[in-house]
Design a protein around this motif. Structure first.
Motif, mmCIF file in Angstrom:
data_model
loop_
_atom_site.group_PDB
_atom_site.id
_atom_site.type_symbol
_atom_site.label_atom_id
_atom_site.label_comp_id
_atom_site.label_asym_id
_atom_site.label_seq_id
_atom_site.Cartn_x
_atom_site.Cartn_y
_atom_site.Cartn_z
ATOM 1 N N TRP A 53 0.807 -1.222 0.000
ATOM 2 C CA TRP A 53 0.000 0.000 0.000
ATOM 3 C C TRP A 53 0.837 1.268 0.000
ATOM 4 O O TRP A 53 0.597 2.179 -0.772
ATOM 5 C CB TRP A 53 -0.939 0.003 1.209
ATOM 6 C CG TRP A 53 -2.232 -0.572 0.821
ATOM 7 C CD1 TRP A 53 -2.634 -1.858 0.968
ATOM 8 C CD2 TRP A 53 -3.277 0.093 0.129
ATOM 9 N NE1 TRP A 53 -3.876 -2.027 0.432
ATOM 10 C CE2 TRP A 53 -4.289 -0.844 -0.095
ATOM 11 C CE3 TRP A 53 -3.453 1.387 -0.320
ATOM 12 C CZ2 TRP A 53 -5.459 -0.530 -0.747
ATOM 13 C CZ3 TRP A 53 -4.627 1.706 -0.973
ATOM 14 C CH2 TRP A 53 -5.616 0.747 -1.170
ATOM 15 N N ASP A 57 -0.326 2.971 -3.980
ATOM 16 C CA ASP A 57 -1.453 3.904 -3.869
ATOM 17 C C ASP A 57 -1.156 5.085 -2.945
ATOM 18 O O ASP A 57 -1.478 6.223 -3.254
ATOM 19 C CB ASP A 57 -2.707 3.178 -3.363
ATOM 20 C CG ASP A 57 -3.186 2.153 -4.364
ATOM 21 O OD1 ASP A 57 -3.420 2.544 -5.518
ATOM 22 O OD2 ASP A 57 -3.318 0.975 -3.999
ATOM 23 N N PHE A 58 -0.527 4.804 -1.828
ATOM 24 C CA PHE A 58 -0.266 5.857 -0.851
ATOM 25 C C PHE A 58 0.712 6.896 -1.410
ATOM 26 O O PHE A 58 0.527 8.093 -1.219
ATOM 27 C CB PHE A 58 0.286 5.236 0.440
ATOM 28 C CG PHE A 58 0.190 6.141 1.627
ATOM 29 C CD1 PHE A 58 -1.027 6.347 2.263
ATOM 30 C CD2 PHE A 58 1.303 6.797 2.116
ATOM 31 C CE1 PHE A 58 -1.130 7.187 3.356
ATOM 32 C CE2 PHE A 58 1.215 7.632 3.204
ATOM 33 C CZ PHE A 58 0.000 7.829 3.834
ATOM 34 N N LEU A 61 -1.085 9.253 -3.620
ATOM 35 C CA LEU A 61 -1.863 10.222 -2.847
ATOM 36 C C LEU A 61 -0.957 11.298 -2.244
ATOM 37 O O LEU A 61 -1.303 12.473 -2.233
ATOM 38 C CB LEU A 61 -2.638 9.517 -1.725
ATOM 39 C CG LEU A 61 -3.756 8.573 -2.160
ATOM 40 C CD1 LEU A 61 -4.309 7.814 -0.965
ATOM 41 C CD2 LEU A 61 -4.863 9.322 -2.869
ATOM 42 N N ASP A 91 -9.851 -3.514 -0.993
ATOM 43 C CA ASP A 91 -8.845 -2.556 -1.461
ATOM 44 C C ASP A 91 -9.484 -1.203 -1.757
ATOM 45 O O ASP A 91 -8.948 -0.162 -1.411
ATOM 46 C CB ASP A 91 -8.207 -3.042 -2.776
ATOM 47 C CG ASP A 91 -7.137 -4.089 -2.556
ATOM 48 O OD1 ASP A 91 -6.840 -4.401 -1.392
ATOM 49 O OD2 ASP A 91 -6.593 -4.578 -3.555
ATOM 50 N N LYS A 92 -10.619 -1.249 -2.436
ATOM 51 C CA LYS A 92 -11.285 -0.003 -2.826
ATOM 52 C C LYS A 92 -11.681 0.810 -1.596
ATOM 53 O O LYS A 92 -11.503 2.027 -1.568
ATOM 54 C CB LYS A 92 -12.513 -0.303 -3.685
ATOM 55 C CG LYS A 92 -13.167 0.979 -4.202
ATOM 56 C CD LYS A 92 -14.413 0.699 -4.990
ATOM 57 C CE LYS A 92 -15.071 1.934 -5.516
ATOM 58 N NZ LYS A 92 -15.177 3.056 -4.587
ATOM 59 N N LYS A 95 -8.621 2.523 -0.198
ATOM 60 C CA LYS A 95 -8.269 3.702 -1.004
ATOM 61 C C LYS A 95 -9.169 4.890 -0.667
ATOM 62 O O LYS A 95 -8.696 5.999 -0.434
ATOM 63 C CB LYS A 95 -8.421 3.389 -2.499
ATOM 64 C CG LYS A 95 -7.167 3.019 -3.175
ATOM 65 C CD LYS A 95 -7.429 2.853 -4.656
ATOM 66 C CE LYS A 95 -6.518 1.766 -5.163
ATOM 67 N NZ LYS A 95 -6.798 1.293 -6.474
ATOM 68 N N ASP A 96 -10.470 4.628 -0.646
ATOM 69 C CA ASP A 96 -11.432 5.700 -0.375
ATOM 70 C C ASP A 96 -11.229 6.291 1.025
ATOM 71 O O ASP A 96 -11.236 7.502 1.208
ATOM 72 C CB ASP A 96 -12.872 5.186 -0.498
ATOM 73 C CG ASP A 96 -13.233 4.776 -1.921
ATOM 74 O OD1 ASP A 96 -12.492 5.160 -2.855
ATOM 75 O OD2 ASP A 96 -14.244 4.074 -2.090
ATOM 76 N N ARG A 99 -7.914 8.265 1.309
ATOM 77 C CA ARG A 99 -8.071 9.563 0.627
ATOM 78 C C ARG A 99 -8.831 10.550 1.529
ATOM 79 O O ARG A 99 -8.431 11.689 1.702
ATOM 80 C CB ARG A 99 -8.811 9.374 -0.696
ATOM 81 C CG ARG A 99 -9.007 10.660 -1.477
ATOM 82 C CD ARG A 99 -9.619 10.397 -2.827
ATOM 83 N NE ARG A 99 -8.713 9.758 -3.752
ATOM 84 C CZ ARG A 99 -7.750 10.402 -4.416
ATOM 85 N NH1 ARG A 99 -7.587 11.679 -4.246
ATOM 86 N NH2 ARG A 99 -6.968 9.762 -5.244
#
Length: 181
Positions: A53, A57-58, A61, A91-92, A95-96, A99
């Motif tokens: 992560w 993704d991180f 961001l 996972d989704k 992410k949400d 964020r």
């Protein structure tokens, strides 16, 4: 007191202790903020979960933020990763939630009040959706039976879409394979 580790020493340390790839260790040590988040969270969260992560993704961001004035609420981040580790969220959802935490300082509890985040694992809920996707995609079913794995992945993707990414991926795969036989 020990002197702080050099960048190179830290990379070697992560590779040896956690068996990270060269790339993972380099990304993790590229920003002091990332490394400190990792060091804090790895005390309670699986390092493999964290590195995947934090280094993908991180990082994306974080690039959208001014790192000099940026602060991360690590206790809240820990709560998110705990839910993921316990397979309670997808996972989704991670992410949400991350964020929202980073941009709006929303806690996990606040997020849960306005969003349904729990992973859907109930076969009674998922099976009708899988049947619907199968009925609507006879060509994809035929392609899959002829050996095209991408066709199967598209079916799984459609079920995930119907559940807004909250379906348990493994359960959907199992149900679809059982229904397609």
């Amino acid at each position: 007191e020990k002197l702080p580790q050099s960048h190179i020493e830290k990379i070697k340390f992560y590779k040896k202790k956690y068996n990270f790839t060269d790339e993972q260790a380099k990304v993790l040590t590229s920003e002091l903020l990332l490394a400190s988040i990792f060091e804090e969270l790895v005390k309670e969260i699986d390092p493999k979960v964290l590195v995947s992560w934090l280094t993908s993704d991180f990082v994306k961001l974080l690039k959208e933020q001014d790192l000099d004035t940026f602060e991360v609420d690590t206790p809240e981040l820990k709560k998110i990763f705990k839910l993921f580790e316990q397979k309670k969220i997808t996972d989704k959802s991670v992410k949400d939630m991350v964020r929202k935490l980073l941009w709006e300082n929303i806690t996990v509890e606040q997020y849960q009040k306005t969003n349904t985040i729990e992973k859907i694992t109930d076969k009674k809920v998922l099976e009708p959706l899988c049947k619907q996707v199968i009925e609507n995609n006879p060509r994809a079913i035929q392609d899959y039976k002829n050996g095209k794995e991408k066709a199967f992945a598209s079916l799984v993707g459609q079920v995930m879409g119907l559940t807004k990414g909250r379906a348990d991926h493994e359960m959907v795969t199992k149900i679809l394979k059982g229904l397609i036989k």
